[in-house]
Design a protein around this motif. Structure first.
Motif, PDB file in Angstrom:
ATOM      1  N   ALA A   1     -21.005 -24.329 -14.234  1.00  0.00           N
ATOM      2  CA  ALA A   1     -22.188 -24.954 -14.822  1.00  0.00           C
ATOM      3  C   ALA A   1     -23.448 -24.607 -14.041  1.00  0.00           C
ATOM      4  O   ALA A   1     -24.552 -24.659 -14.572  1.00  0.00           O
ATOM      5  N   LYS A   2     -23.261 -24.263 -12.779  1.00  0.00           N
ATOM      6  CA  LYS A   2     -24.433 -23.916 -11.976  1.00  0.00           C
ATOM      7  C   LYS A   2     -24.951 -22.527 -12.313  1.00  0.00           C
ATOM      8  O   LYS A   2     -26.116 -22.218 -12.086  1.00  0.00           O
ATOM      9  N   ARG A   3     -24.094 -21.663 -12.809  1.00  0.00           N
ATOM     10  CA  ARG A   3     -24.501 -20.261 -12.972  1.00  0.00           C
ATOM     11  C   ARG A   3     -24.520 -19.785 -14.423  1.00  0.00           C
ATOM     12  O   ARG A   3     -25.154 -18.800 -14.741  1.00  0.00           O
ATOM     13  N   LYS A   4     -23.784 -20.453 -15.301  1.00  0.00           N
ATOM     14  CA  LYS A   4     -23.547 -19.872 -16.617  1.00  0.00           C
ATOM     15  C   LYS A   4     -23.983 -20.787 -17.749  1.00  0.00           C
ATOM     16  O   LYS A   4     -24.157 -21.982 -17.563  1.00  0.00           O
TER      17      LYS A   4
ATOM     18  N   ALA B   1     -26.007 -25.939 -19.533  1.00  0.00           N
ATOM     19  CA  ALA B   1     -24.689 -26.467 -19.888  1.00  0.00           C
ATOM     20  C   ALA B   1     -24.863 -27.559 -20.933  1.00  0.00           C
ATOM     21  O   ALA B   1     -25.503 -28.564 -20.686  1.00  0.00           O
ATOM     22  N   VAL B   2     -24.306 -27.311 -22.113  1.00  0.00           N
ATOM     23  CA  VAL B   2     -24.516 -28.223 -23.228  1.00  0.00           C
ATOM     24  C   VAL B   2     -23.187 -28.818 -23.674  1.00  0.00           C
ATOM     25  O   VAL B   2     -22.201 -28.101 -23.853  1.00  0.00           O
ATOM     26  N   GLY B   3     -23.152 -30.120 -23.833  1.00  0.00           N
ATOM     27  CA  GLY B   3     -21.948 -30.770 -24.328  1.00  0.00           C
ATOM     28  C   GLY B   3     -22.100 -31.057 -25.807  1.00  0.00           C
ATOM     29  O   GLY B   3     -23.205 -31.318 -26.285  1.00  0.00           O
ATOM     30  N   VAL B   4     -21.002 -30.989 -26.530  1.00  0.00           N
ATOM     31  CA  VAL B   4     -21.042 -31.343 -27.949  1.00  0.00           C
ATOM     32  C   VAL B   4     -20.056 -32.474 -28.163  1.00  0.00           C
ATOM     33  O   VAL B   4     -18.872 -32.347 -27.842  1.00  0.00           O
ATOM     34  N   ILE B   5     -20.561 -33.604 -28.665  1.00  0.00           N
ATOM     35  CA  ILE B   5     -19.668 -34.731 -28.918  1.00  0.00           C
ATOM     36  C   ILE B   5     -19.779 -35.156 -30.380  1.00  0.00           C
ATOM     37  O   ILE B   5     -20.683 -34.731 -31.094  1.00  0.00           O
TER      38      ILE B   5
ATOM     39  N   CYS C   1     -22.615 -31.432 -18.038  1.00  0.00           N
ATOM     40  CA  CYS C   1     -23.691 -30.992 -18.938  1.00  0.00           C
ATOM     41  C   CYS C   1     -25.053 -31.593 -18.613  1.00  0.00           C
ATOM     42  O   CYS C   1     -25.161 -32.693 -18.079  1.00  0.00           O
ATOM     43  N   LYS C   2     -26.074 -30.828 -18.978  1.00  0.00           N
ATOM     44  CA  LYS C   2     -27.441 -31.314 -18.803  1.00  0.00           C
ATOM     45  C   LYS C   2     -28.035 -31.754 -20.142  1.00  0.00           C
ATOM     46  O   LYS C   2     -29.012 -32.492 -20.185  1.00  0.00           O
TER      47      LYS C   2
END
Lengths: 254, 260
Positions: A202-205, A63-67, A221-222
């Motif tokens: 977020a745990k699976r995808k 899980a990726v966040g974009v800021i 996000c990680k």
């Protein structure tokens, strides 16, 4: 899918947008462009570079966040991943079915009933009819619109409208989930439900999550990518990246 | 191109869903609803009958002028509506194009699908009219199974072409109605091909719709067999237009979301 393959890979991606000078370009130029099937660009026009030589990899299940600030190229990344738009240079590689939570409700039609819209929107998001039928009750319950199922949705309140949009997306079950600033939907109660749903995804995808809501990013996000003016300024664990983002953005409204 | 067609097949359910949407939405909040599908060619038939059948006395041969006009207006209305709505489809669905990925040709195709539904309704009325005028239907009628696909392919090719151009130049919106008006007059809807002076016949026949509509009328109303070679040639020609239109559309497709 094995862990060491990538779900999404950007290789030196550059994306430009053209902004024509006048309202219309010269007709001759336009007609020339129309029939030249390459990517020739005339120098008369302003080129806005949304992404400059960007490279990164996202693993399956990450899980990726974009800021980044407005105009940093966050939404452009999502558009490139979902093949809505194509890079001018470089390569975008994507493996898996993509589900996009990009501006909910784009696929809803105001003249149709809630029921009809669930099937229409589901199809737009790439679901098969049988699949939608199977999940129909779950979608309706999640959106809390059972009473209004056969009402045309132009009569819906804006909250109901976006709840419907979110729910169809939430059940379309993609491998890769693209989320663009949509958790601010409905009342507090529903927002919490959305956030919970996201956390369970977020745990699976694989998730790419664009948001200004740093708390939501932290909880989902990680990895976080911090974009500035089309370039990756920093990439890494959420705590650090967000910290440096906040330092830079000090004084600005986020 | 094979890949594109494969992908289109993957998204066939979306095509069905969007076609249904077009059909449902078009007649929402209208009093007459689906009746509009047949009122359009029917009212044109009335006007044409009055102006060209009664006032100008256009020769329609052994059949009454209303049947003569209506039988050509059925395929014409399909063509005209498809091209009108098809060429606007990509721009009108801009909010989808910029937000969700799917093969874009689904948009013009769903406009054609909706027009095909109207075509079917108007076709049923045509059969009723034939009964009413006691015009016998014979086996030649079955040739519409070759003629209708030709009309659809031609229509699709042209719609692809214009919908792609319309993304870049919104002028198309104004060009299409004008073009269709001219096109109607150079197509044997009001009159028949043999009324065109011999020296113009060659130019006249350059319009691919001429023999398609003429043959449609020939097999449905007159029950005669058209020149089969011509029917085959038309099918091939329409397929070529379809392939070129589709290729053009696909070659421009990638920039749609950036330009809209």
């Amino acid at each position: 899918m094995s862990q060491n393959t990538f779900a999404i890979e950007f290789k030196n991606v550059t994306k430009n947008y053209l902004i024509t000078k006048g309202r219309y370009g010269l007709l001759s130029e336009k007609v020339g462009e129309l029939f030249s099937f390459g990517r020739s660009q005339s120098n008369n026009r302003r080129v806005i570079t949304a992404l400059k030589n960007v490279s990164f990899k996202i693993k399956h299940g990450e899980a990726v966040g974009v800021i980044g600030r407005n105009g940093a190229g966050k939404s452009t990344i999502l558009k490139l991943i979902s093949k809505i738009s194509y890079p001018n240079q470089g390569q975008v590689l994507v493996k898996g079915r993509i589900g996009a939570f990009i501006e909910l409700g784009a696929g809803l039609h105001p003249e149709l009933s809630g029921r009809e819209n669930i099937f229409l929107y589901g199809a737009i998001l790439g679901m098969k009819k049988k699949e939608i039928e199977k999940k129909f009750d779950e979608i309706v319950d999640f959106a809390e619109i059972r009473k209004f199922l056969d009402v045309t949705i132009k009569k819906y309140s804006s909250g109901m409208y976006s709840r419907l949009g979110f729910s169809v997306c939430a059940f379309c079950d993609p491998n890769i989930l693209l989320v663009d600033e949509v958790l601010a939907v409905g009342d507090n109660n529903f927002q919490q439900k959305c956030l919970d749903k996201m956390c369970s995804f977020a745990k699976r995808k694989t998730i790419v999550f664009v948001s200004h809501d740093l708390r939501a990013i932290k909880s989902i996000c990680k990895t976080v990518i911090y974009l500035e003016k089309g370039k990756i300024k920093k990439i890494g664990n959420p705590q650090e990246v967000i910290k440096s983002y906040l330092k830079e953005a000090k004084g600005d409204q986020i | 191109m094979i890949n594109s067609i494969n992908e289109l097949w993957q998204f066939r359910e979306l095509l069905v869903a969007l076609t249904l949407r077009e059909i449902k939405v078009r007649y929402k909040q209208t009093i007459l609803g689906m009746l509009w599908a047949i009122l359009q060619p029917l009212s044109l038939t009335l006007i044409f009958t009055f102006v060209f059948g009664i006032i100008l006395k256009v020769n329609s041969g052994v059949v009454a002028y209303p049947v003569f006009a209506y039988s050509a207006l059925v395929p014409w209305t399909f063509f005209s509506n498809s091209v009108t709505f098809g060429s606007l489809s990509v721009v009108n669905n801009g909010n989808l194009v910029t937000k969700v990925y799917f093969p874009r040709e689904i948009l013009p195709l769903s406009s054609i699908g909706a027009a095909l539904f109207d075509f079917l309704m108007a076709g049923i009325i045509l059969i009723l009219i034939l009964f009413f005028y006691q015009i016998p239907i014979n086996l030649n009628f079955l040739l519409i199974l070759l003629i209708i696909p030709s009309i659809i392919f031609l229509t699709a090719g042209i719609s692809f072409f214009f919908s792609a151009i319309n993304v870049m130049f919104r002028d198309i919106r104004f060009v299409i109605p004008l073009l269709l008006q001219i096109w109607l007059y150079v197509t044997p809807v009001i009159y028949s091909t043999n009324q065109v002076p011999q020296k113009y016949q060659i130019f006249f026949k350059l319009n691919p719709l001429v023999s398609l509509i003429e043959n449609f009328r020939l097999v449905t109303v007159y029950g005669r067999s058209p020149n089969l070679l011509e029917v085959g040639f038309n099918l091939v020609l329409s397929l070529c237009v379809l392939v070129i239109g589709y290729w053009f559309f696909k070659s421009r497709e990638k920039i749609f979301a950036d330009v809209i």
